[in-house]
Scaffold this active site. Structure first.
Site, PDB file in Angstrom:
ATOM      1  N   ASP A  48       0.992  -1.121  -0.067  1.00 47.18           N
ATOM      2  CA  ASP A  48      -0.052   0.144   0.034  1.00 47.18           C
ATOM      3  C   ASP A  48       0.650   1.720  -0.003  1.00 47.18           C
ATOM      4  OD1 ASP A  48      -2.369   1.661   0.689  1.00 47.18           O
ATOM      5  OD2 ASP A  48      -1.430   1.930   2.152  1.00 47.18           O
ATOM      6  N   GLU A 120      -1.540  -5.386  -3.740  1.00 41.94           N
ATOM      7  CA  GLU A 120      -0.768  -4.016  -2.974  1.00 41.94           C
ATOM      8  C   GLU A 120       0.214  -5.623  -2.555  1.00 41.94           C
ATOM      9  OE1 GLU A 120      -3.242  -0.874  -1.477  1.00 41.94           O
ATOM     10  OE2 GLU A 120      -2.947  -1.937  -0.332  1.00 41.94           O
TER      11      GLU A 120
END
Length: 235
Positions: A48, A120
C-alpha cells in the site's frame, strides 16, 4: 507453486519473481487456516505504501502544473480499492487467490477490498525482490493510462469535491437549497455547499443538480484544485 501461474504472473507484471514462497503468501487470504506460509496481510501493508509513493511520483512528473490539491485528488482516485480491484480483474488475479471455504461466496465491497489487497501484496513482493525499480514497469503498465485518462476532461465537480474532501479528513460536502425563485417552468435554484472546516460557496442554476455542480466548482477553484482548468473544461 503452480508453474503456469508463476509464468502468467511474470508476463502480467513484467517481473521475475525471486521468492516463490513470498509470492504464494501474497495470494493467500487469512481465511486459509491451515496455511503454513502465512497470508498476504503484512505484504499488503507494505505494498500500500509503495503504491502510494510510486503513483505520487508518476503524477508529479505527468502533471507539472497541477497544484498539491489536484495531485492529492488524482492520487486518491488511482490508489483506492476500486481502481486496484479493477486492475486485479483485468489481470485475472481473482482466479489465483487462495481463500478459505467461507470466503468463496464473498460479494460486494469485501470482495473488492480483497482483490485490491492482493494487488498491493503483489507490489510488495516485487519491491522486496528489487526495490522501487522492480515495481515501476508494473505501475506504468496498469496505472499510467488511467492517470492520463483522468486528464482527458474534467470529471463531475461533485465527485471531485467529494474525493478532495475525503483527502482533507474524511468529511463529506453538504448541499442545501437556500433559495428558489422563478416560475415553475423556469425555476432558479441557489444551493449552498459546505464542508466542515472550510468556507461555504453558493451556486446557481435552473435545477438543483446544476446549482450543486456550480457550487462544487466554486470550491474546487477557490481551493486551487482546478487551478489549471482551461476555459472549456467545465462545458
Amino acid at each position: 507453486m503452480n508453474c503456469p501461474i508463476i509464468d502468467q504472473l511474470e508476463r502480467l507484471t513484467e517481473h521475475h519473481f525471486k521468492d516463490e514462497e513470498r509470492l504464494k503468501k501474497a495470494l493467500t487470504h487469512s481465511s486459509v487456516q491451515d496455511s503454513e506460509q502465512g497470508n498476504y496481510e503484512r505484504l499488503e501493508f507494505l505494498g500500500d505504501r509503495v503504491l502510494g509513493l510510486l503513483i505520487a511520483e508518476m503524477l508529479y512528473k505527468l502533471f507539472p502544473q497541477a497544484s498539491e490539491g489536484e495531485l492529492s485528488v488524482r492520487l486518491n482516485g488511482l490508489v483506492n480499492a476500486q481502481t486496484c480491484a479493477d486492475i486485479a480483474l483485468e489481470m485475472g488475479l481473482p482466479d489465483m487467490i487462495h481463500v478459505g471455504f467461507e470466503m468463496r461466496n464473498l460479494k460486494g465491497r469485501r470482495l473488492t477490498n480483497m482483490h485490491a489487497d492482493v494487488i498491493e501484496a503483489l507490489i510488495a513482493v516485487m519491491y522486496l525482490d528489487g526495490g522501487l525499480k522492480s515495481v515501476r514497469p508494473f505501475i506504468r503498465r496498469y496505472w499510467q493510462s488511467r492517470a492520463k485518462q483522468m486528464d482527458a476532461g474534467r470529471r463531475d465537480a461533485k465527485t471531485e469535491l467529494q474525493e478532495w474532501a475525503h483527502v482533507q479528513g474524511g468529511v463529506q460536502p453538504h448541499y442545501r437549497v437556500v433559495k428558489r425563485s422563478g416560475p415553475d417552468h423556469d425555476p432558479v435554484f441557489m444551493v449552498e455547499v459546505s464542508i466542515l472546516g472550510f468556507a461555504p460557496e453558493i451556486g446557481q442554476g435552473n435545477s438543483k443538480r446544476c446549482a450543486e455542480r456550480m457550487a462544487a466548482e466554486k470550491v474546487l477553484r477557490r481551493e486551487g484544485i482546478w487551478k489549471t482548468m482551461g476555459k472549456n473544461d467545465h462545458e
